[in-house]
Design a protein around this motif. Sequence first.
Motif, PDB file in Angstrom:
ATOM      1  N   ALA A  11     -11.020  12.820   1.562  1.00 42.22           N
ATOM      2  CA  ALA A  11     -11.508  11.533   2.489  1.00 42.22           C
ATOM      3  C   ALA A  11     -11.543  12.471   3.654  1.00 42.22           C
ATOM      4  CB  ALA A  11     -10.500  10.505   2.290  1.00 42.22           C
ATOM      5  N   SER A  12     -10.674  12.858   4.356  1.00 41.33           N
ATOM      6  CA  SER A  12     -10.047  13.565   5.942  1.00 41.33           C
ATOM      7  C   SER A  12     -11.322  14.113   6.119  1.00 41.33           C
ATOM      8  CB  SER A  12      -8.894  14.072   6.097  1.00 41.33           C
ATOM      9  OG  SER A  12      -8.848  15.138   4.909  1.00 41.33           O
ATOM     10  N   GLN A  46      -0.459  11.825   9.213  1.00 40.12           N
ATOM     11  CA  GLN A  46      -1.005  11.002   8.384  1.00 40.12           C
ATOM     12  C   GLN A  46      -2.081  11.097   7.311  1.00 40.12           C
ATOM     13  OE1 GLN A  46      -4.143   8.684  10.739  1.00 40.12           O
ATOM     14  NE2 GLN A  46      -5.031   7.826   8.696  1.00 40.12           N
ATOM     15  N   TYR A  57     -12.482  12.507  10.281  1.00 38.54           N
ATOM     16  CA  TYR A  57     -11.546  12.190  10.983  1.00 38.54           C
ATOM     17  C   TYR A  57     -10.638  13.174  11.509  1.00 38.54           C
ATOM     18  CZ  TYR A  57     -11.404   7.393  10.219  1.00 38.54           C
ATOM     19  OH  TYR A  57     -12.920   6.409  10.550  1.00 38.54           O
ATOM     20  N   GLY A 112      -4.200  10.658   3.168  1.00 39.87           N
ATOM     21  CA  GLY A 112      -4.710   9.502   3.155  1.00 39.87           C
ATOM     22  C   GLY A 112      -3.741   7.997   2.015  1.00 39.87           C
ATOM     23  N   PRO A 113      -5.362   7.055   1.092  1.00 37.84           N
ATOM     24  CA  PRO A 113      -7.074   6.849   1.320  1.00 37.84           C
ATOM     25  C   PRO A 113      -7.884   6.668   2.680  1.00 37.84           C
ATOM     26  CG  PRO A 113      -5.871   6.071  -0.224  1.00 37.84           C
ATOM     27  CD  PRO A 113      -4.991   6.555   0.034  1.00 37.84           C
ATOM     28  N   SER A 114      -6.749   5.936   2.845  1.00 36.04           N
ATOM     29  CA  SER A 114      -7.583   5.630   4.160  1.00 36.04           C
ATOM     30  C   SER A 114      -6.936   5.584   5.494  1.00 36.04           C
ATOM     31  CB  SER A 114      -6.899   4.420   4.266  1.00 36.04           C
ATOM     32  OG  SER A 114      -7.703   2.866   5.326  1.00 36.04           O
ATOM     33  N   GLY A 131       1.244  -1.086   0.187  1.00 35.13           N
ATOM     34  CA  GLY A 131       0.336  -0.271  -0.089  1.00 35.13           C
ATOM     35  C   GLY A 131       1.022   1.232   0.069  1.00 35.13           C
ATOM     36  N   GLY A 187      -8.933   5.996   9.125  1.00 31.65           N
ATOM     37  CA  GLY A 187      -9.181   4.792   9.445  1.00 31.65           C
ATOM     38  C   GLY A 187      -8.198   3.452  10.249  1.00 31.65           C
ATOM     39  N   ASN A 188      -7.505   3.033   9.342  1.00 35.77           N
ATOM     40  CA  ASN A 188      -7.030   2.365   9.933  1.00 35.77           C
ATOM     41  C   ASN A 188      -5.728   2.365  10.774  1.00 35.77           C
ATOM     42  OD1 ASN A 188      -8.239   0.443   7.954  1.00 35.77           O
ATOM     43  ND2 ASN A 188      -6.405   0.818   6.829  1.00 35.77           N
ATOM     44  N   ASN A 189      -5.489   3.943  10.939  1.00 35.18           N
ATOM     45  CA  ASN A 189      -4.867   4.889  11.878  1.00 35.18           C
ATOM     46  C   ASN A 189      -5.019   5.940  13.102  1.00 35.18           C
ATOM     47  OD1 ASN A 189      -2.393   3.179  10.849  1.00 35.18           O
ATOM     48  ND2 ASN A 189      -1.996   4.442   8.779  1.00 35.18           N
TER      49      ASN A 189
END
Length: 253
Positions: free
Chosen positions: A171-172, A120, A194, A122-124, A51, A126-128
Amino acid sequence: MNKEPDRVTGMNTDDIMKDVAMHTAKAVAHYWQTRAMQRRKQEDSGKADQGFRSAVTGGAHLDKFIDIFTELATQAGIPGQCIFRKKAVELPGFFRPTKEWDLRIIRVQTLIAAIEAKSQVGPSFGNNFNNRTEEAMGSAVDLWTAFRQRAYLESPQPFLGYFFMLEDCEASNRAVSIQEPHFKVFPEFVGASYMRRYELFCRKLVLSAIIPPRPLSLHPLQMASRGSSRRHRTICQLAVLAKVLVAHLASFV
């Protein structure tokens, strides 16, 4: 009204702070450039992480922000030999033997400051998010408990700084759903993105005295887009944090 110059450095706070905006903009640009360079390097070597981890596991992407705090300390009159980064950055904890800090300032066996820098993108997100918040809370609680147990000898309350840079993107900023199978969450978290969650987290660290309000700005959240749409907010907030740091250092020169 002009501030009186410091008796040791001959500089007032305004003189020390005047280049912070310029250096902050350069640090944001360096962050993205370093991430892109590290990702290309690992991809070319065939050893790219899964990733987007390759863009952060190479390190150095937040170095320019640490440079800003280092320069502020130097200009405030702290000798270079009292400023530690990359080497000899361990401090004893209470719940664990030691922790490495991105920047620490120690003079004559007195712990003056400890600063952590995290980010931090993106794109995810929530994971961190939970990992980042739990790490920050744990580090702060560990340091203050060690402080109360006199791990840092006769040091007065040190400056504890937590610098966090979050990518400003769709995304954030998107509202995040919450699962409430048994009890209701606090209302401020309902519908919070987030971006908002991180802002609430940083504010609550201060309001709960996990990171005391005296040595830290009420707005430690830093945001940076790949462009510069919110660069002014990043600069203003880092400048507030920098001013509090310089004021704290004045007691030790």
